[in-house]
Design an enzyme around this catalytic site. Structure first.
Site, PDB file in Angstrom:
ATOM      1  N   HIS A 268       0.580   2.678  20.033  1.00 46.52           N
ATOM      2  CA  HIS A 268      -0.737   2.613  19.367  1.00 46.52           C
ATOM      3  C   HIS A 268      -1.624   3.695  20.000  1.00 46.52           C
ATOM      4  O   HIS A 268      -1.282   4.880  19.916  1.00 46.52           O
ATOM      5  CB  HIS A 268      -1.268   1.183  19.541  1.00 46.52           C
ATOM      6  CG  HIS A 268      -2.461   0.811  18.730  1.00 46.52           C
ATOM      7  ND1 HIS A 268      -2.959   1.590  17.731  1.00 46.52           N
ATOM      8  CD2 HIS A 268      -3.276  -0.287  18.781  1.00 46.52           C
ATOM      9  CE1 HIS A 268      -4.014   0.994  17.197  1.00 46.52           C
ATOM     10  NE2 HIS A 268      -4.234  -0.149  17.830  1.00 46.52           N
ATOM     11  N   HIS A 307       3.930   6.257  10.940  1.00 50.15           N
ATOM     12  CA  HIS A 307       2.835   5.300  10.857  1.00 50.15           C
ATOM     13  C   HIS A 307       3.285   4.122  10.011  1.00 50.15           C
ATOM     14  O   HIS A 307       4.018   4.306   9.042  1.00 50.15           O
ATOM     15  CB  HIS A 307       1.590   5.950  10.227  1.00 50.15           C
ATOM     16  CG  HIS A 307       0.345   5.210  10.545  1.00 50.15           C
ATOM     17  ND1 HIS A 307      -0.080   4.144   9.807  1.00 50.15           N
ATOM     18  CD2 HIS A 307      -0.547   5.357  11.544  1.00 50.15           C
ATOM     19  CE1 HIS A 307      -1.191   3.677  10.331  1.00 50.15           C
ATOM     20  NE2 HIS A 307      -1.496   4.400  11.389  1.00 50.15           N
ATOM     21  N   ASP A 363      -2.634  11.049  16.357  1.00 52.71           N
ATOM     22  CA  ASP A 363      -2.445  11.341  17.784  1.00 52.71           C
ATOM     23  C   ASP A 363      -1.682  12.626  18.057  1.00 52.71           C
ATOM     24  O   ASP A 363      -1.586  13.048  19.210  1.00 52.71           O
ATOM     25  CB  ASP A 363      -1.715  10.176  18.454  1.00 52.71           C
ATOM     26  CG  ASP A 363      -2.607   8.962  18.570  1.00 52.71           C
ATOM     27  OD1 ASP A 363      -3.794   9.156  18.857  1.00 52.71           O
ATOM     28  OD2 ASP A 363      -2.127   7.845  18.348  1.00 52.71           O
TER      29      ASP A 363
HETATM   30  N1  CMC Z   1      10.239   9.314  15.779  1.00 52.42           N
HETATM   31  C1  CMC Z   1      11.489   9.122  15.320  1.00 52.42           C
HETATM   32  N2  CMC Z   1      11.831   8.154  14.469  1.00 52.42           N
HETATM   33  C2  CMC Z   1      10.852   7.328  14.064  1.00 52.42           C
HETATM   34  C3  CMC Z   1       9.519   7.474  14.485  1.00 52.42           C
HETATM   35  C4  CMC Z   1       9.235   8.520  15.373  1.00 52.42           C
HETATM   36  N3  CMC Z   1       7.989   8.712  15.814  1.00 52.42           N
HETATM   37  N4  CMC Z   1       8.768   6.510  13.916  1.00 52.42           N
HETATM   38  C5  CMC Z   1       9.591   5.810  13.153  1.00 52.42           C
HETATM   39  N5  CMC Z   1      10.862   6.270  13.238  1.00 52.42           N
HETATM   40  C6  CMC Z   1      12.028   5.808  12.516  1.00 52.42           C
HETATM   41  C7  CMC Z   1      12.506   4.477  13.071  1.00 52.42           C
HETATM   42  O1  CMC Z   1      13.443   4.651  14.110  1.00 52.42           O
HETATM   43  C8  CMC Z   1      13.111   3.848  11.843  1.00 52.42           C
HETATM   44  O2  CMC Z   1      14.354   4.438  11.609  1.00 52.42           O
HETATM   45  P1  CMC Z   1      15.585   3.548  11.008  1.00 52.42           P
HETATM   46  O3  CMC Z   1      15.149   3.180   9.617  1.00 52.42           O
HETATM   47  O4  CMC Z   1      16.763   4.453  11.050  1.00 52.42           O
HETATM   48  O5  CMC Z   1      15.716   2.369  11.927  1.00 52.42           O
HETATM   49  C9  CMC Z   1      12.181   4.307  10.722  1.00 52.42           C
HETATM   50  O6  CMC Z   1      11.646   5.548  11.172  1.00 52.42           O
HETATM   51  C10 CMC Z   1      11.060   3.333  10.398  1.00 52.42           C
HETATM   52  O7  CMC Z   1      10.301   3.121  11.594  1.00 52.42           O
HETATM   53  P2  CMC Z   1       9.712   1.739  12.065  1.00 52.42           P
HETATM   54  O8  CMC Z   1       9.807   1.669  13.556  1.00 52.42           O
HETATM   55  O9  CMC Z   1      10.300   0.623  11.277  1.00 52.42           O
HETATM   56  O10 CMC Z   1       8.219   1.924  11.623  1.00 52.42           O
HETATM   57  P3  CMC Z   1       7.002   1.042  12.091  1.00 52.42           P
HETATM   58  O11 CMC Z   1       6.090   0.969  10.936  1.00 52.42           O
HETATM   59  O12 CMC Z   1       7.442  -0.248  12.679  1.00 52.42           O
HETATM   60  O13 CMC Z   1       6.367   1.893  13.277  1.00 52.42           O
HETATM   61  C11 CMC Z   1       5.037   3.400  14.511  1.00 52.42           C
HETATM   62  C12 CMC Z   1       5.220   2.694  13.164  1.00 52.42           C
HETATM   63  C13 CMC Z   1       3.708   4.158  14.487  1.00 52.42           C
HETATM   64  C14 CMC Z   1       4.955   2.356  15.637  1.00 52.42           C
HETATM   65  C15 CMC Z   1       6.232   4.360  14.740  1.00 52.42           C
HETATM   66  O14 CMC Z   1       6.282   5.334  13.711  1.00 52.42           O
HETATM   67  C16 CMC Z   1       6.171   5.034  16.107  1.00 52.42           C
HETATM   68  O15 CMC Z   1       6.604   4.442  17.097  1.00 52.42           O
HETATM   69  N6  CMC Z   1       5.614   6.290  16.188  1.00 52.42           N
HETATM   70  C17 CMC Z   1       5.457   6.967  17.468  1.00 52.42           C
HETATM   71  C18 CMC Z   1       4.228   6.415  18.197  1.00 52.42           C
HETATM   72  C19 CMC Z   1       2.944   6.901  17.587  1.00 52.42           C
HETATM   73  O16 CMC Z   1       2.769   8.079  17.306  1.00 52.42           O
HETATM   74  N7  CMC Z   1       1.974   5.960  17.417  1.00 52.42           N
HETATM   75  C20 CMC Z   1       0.646   6.290  16.921  1.00 52.42           C
HETATM   76  C21 CMC Z   1       0.383   5.675  15.582  1.00 52.42           C
HETATM   77  S1  CMC Z   1      -1.100   6.357  14.807  1.00 52.42           S
HETATM   78  C22 CMC Z   1      -2.416   5.928  15.869  1.00 52.42           C
HETATM   79  C23 CMC Z   1      -2.677   4.481  15.888  1.00 52.42           C
HETATM   80  O17 CMC Z   1      -3.118   3.938  14.876  1.00 52.42           O
HETATM   81  O18 CMC Z   1      -2.477   3.872  16.943  1.00 52.42           O
END
Ligand code: CMC
Length: 429
Positions: A268, A307, A363
């Site tokens: 986050h 996201h 970010d």
């Molecule tokens: N790098 C590589 N792969 C990713 C990433 C990433 N940053 N984010 C998602 N994926 C992949 C994930 O492994 C999954 O792949 P698969 O379908 O093969 O299992 C797919 O994309 C869907 O991801 P998810 O984890 O189910 O998505 P989510 O909605 O649960 O997670 C998130 C959203 C923001 C937590 C995630 O994208 C992430 O961890 N990003 C990196 C951390 C980040 O930049 N966070 C800041 C968010 S914006 C500011 C805020 O509001 O806090």
């Protein structure tokens, strides 16, 4: 006009149930009518991480994740970033309308009058270790505010509520700046009521001795825009924490501390710090392809990408990318920008990221701007928490006034043991 209802047939019993649809949703408790027997608890939904569950009705922030749209109270984020100020946005979030000139002046003055913190709170901050993470200090100090204002418990009183809202918005920059000065071993600088909100914050951060710290205009402009972009983002992890903790009717300082704790995590608000650590780790533009391969093989994430809601370019990231150019004109280009641009270029053309709709989020570039402005990496989540406080407190107030809200209490699917008898320690294997 089609019937605004949903009919569900339970194939276990053959019975059909009709439930009203309102705003494209059904009420989850309506599902409880679906039972196989009289003593059945009734149907529930299973939704870990709230992937498809609306927990409230809100009029604050609108996001269309597929189209990359973000609006506060109807106003597009791009227009607010270009034309408004952070303080004006706090008014807009809290009161629902843009202020008149007089309203804004009064609001600004009221916030300014709440920037000082109690000397004992300052002493509490002095008790942290010299290298304490500023976000840990921020969370604890915000929580400690509740001990200074016990009347804040009276959340039903609109006058009391308003006072705590002003205290929170006014004091978080002071707490944040003190945490920075503490890490640096520098004396704390008290708020200066002659300055604007942003100028005052930068002054508390960077002024030394009698030397008058001149805030570079581009820094003031950049921070204003970054604070506007970070002010609210509807039901994200920390705002949900604020609502959830606040739903127990605890005081808003304790709820804000809980929200800030949720923000601290690297998925986050801690992501901006994690992006810079990742760029440090990559070290050189020539290592980018190998790093991307590792991410694709599941060895870590590309921080600052992806996201839960945006399946398109995060509109905040677009504004920030442009802003970065303006700041770098003043400060010189950070060599890490080259790595970031290459990461973005490769990721946006790679099948792995395209298929998963992973785009840069807010970010990805914010940390580079913060770094150029002289903020240390550990401080980045705090820079997120200062403006998000206005979003948290807006949602908190909306929750308090919402008659449909009750204490947050999800259900579970129990998969543990059925009842069993206690075994004395001498008989356990
Ligand atoms: N790098 C590589 N792969 C990713 C990433 C990433 N940053 N984010 C998602 N994926 C992949 C994930 O492994 C999954 O792949 P698969 O379908 O093969 O299992 C797919 O994309 C869907 O991801 P998810 O984890 O189910 O998505 P989510 O909605 O649960 O997670 C998130 C959203 C923001 C937590 C995630 O994208 C992430 O961890 N990003 C990196 C951390 C980040 O930049 N966070 C800041 C968010 S914006 C500011 C805020 O509001 O806090």
């Amino acid at each position: 006009m089609p019937n605004e209802t949903l009919t569900i047939t339970d194939n276990r019993t053959g019975k059909s149930y009709e439930m009203p649809i309102s705003y494209g949703t059904i009420h989850a408790t309506d599902l409880r009518k679906i039972k196989v027997s009289d003593d059945d608890f009734g149907m529930m939904t299973y939704d870990p991480a709230f992937m498809n569950t609306a927990s409230c009705k809100s009029t604050v922030t609108y996001i269309d994740g597929d189209k990359g749209i973000l609006r506060y109270r109807g106003y597009p984020i791009e227009q607010l970033a270009e034309k408004s100020t952070y303080v004006e946005v706090t008014y807009l979030l809290l009161f629902g309308e843009l202020p008149t000139k007089t309203q804004l002046e009064e609001w600004e003055k009221k916030i300014t009058m709440h920037t000082y913190i109690h000397e004992n709170l300052k002493k509490l901050m002095e008790g942290f270790r010299y290298d304490a993470h500023p976000m840990g200090m921020f969370i604890s100090t915000v929580a400690a505010l509740s001990t200074f204002y016990p009347e804040a418990n009276n959340i039903a009183d609109p006058v009391v509520r308003q006072k705590q809202i002003l205290r929170l918005i006014g004091k978080v920059p002071t707490i944040a700046a003190f945490s920075y000065r503490h890490n640096k071993g520098m004396p704390y600088v008290y708020p200066n009521n002659d300055h604007s909100f942003i100028k005052n914050f930068l002054n508390m951060m960077y002024s030394i001795g009698t030397h008058r710290y001149e805030v570079p205009p581009i820094f003031e402009k950049a921070l204003n825009i970054l604070f506007i972009l970070h002010a609210d983002h509807e039901q994200n992890c920390s705002t949900s924490a604020m609502r959830s903790v606040g739903s127990s009717h605890v005081d808003p300082f304790s709820a804000t501390a809980a929200a800030a704790a949720a923000l601290y995590g690297p998925l986050h608000g801690g992501a901006n710090e994690a992006v810079l650590r990742m760029l440090d780790h990559i070290g050189d533009i020539k290592h980018v392809p190998a790093f991307i391969e590792k991410v694709k093989n599941g060895e870590g994430k590309l921080m600052g990408f992806g996201h839960r809601v945006y399946k398109n370019y995060d509109p905040r990231a677009k504004v920030i990318k442009k802003l970065a150019d303006d700041v770098f004109k003043e400060t010189g280009v950070d060599p890490k920008l080259e790595i970031a641009l290459e990461l973005e270029r490769i990721a946006l053309s790679d099948e792995y990221f395209i298929k998963r709709k992973l785009y840069p989020n807010v970010d990805f570039y914010s940390g580079l701007i913060y770094k150029a402005m002289g903020f240390p990496m550990e401080f980045f989540p705090v820079l997120f928490a200062i403006p998000r406080t206005s979003g948290w407190i807006t949602h908190w107030q909306e929750m308090v006034l919402d008659e449909e809200q009750k204490i947050a209490r999800p259900r579970q699917i129990y998969l543990g043991y059925d009842t069993r008898d206690y075994v004395g320690i001498e008989k356990r294997k």
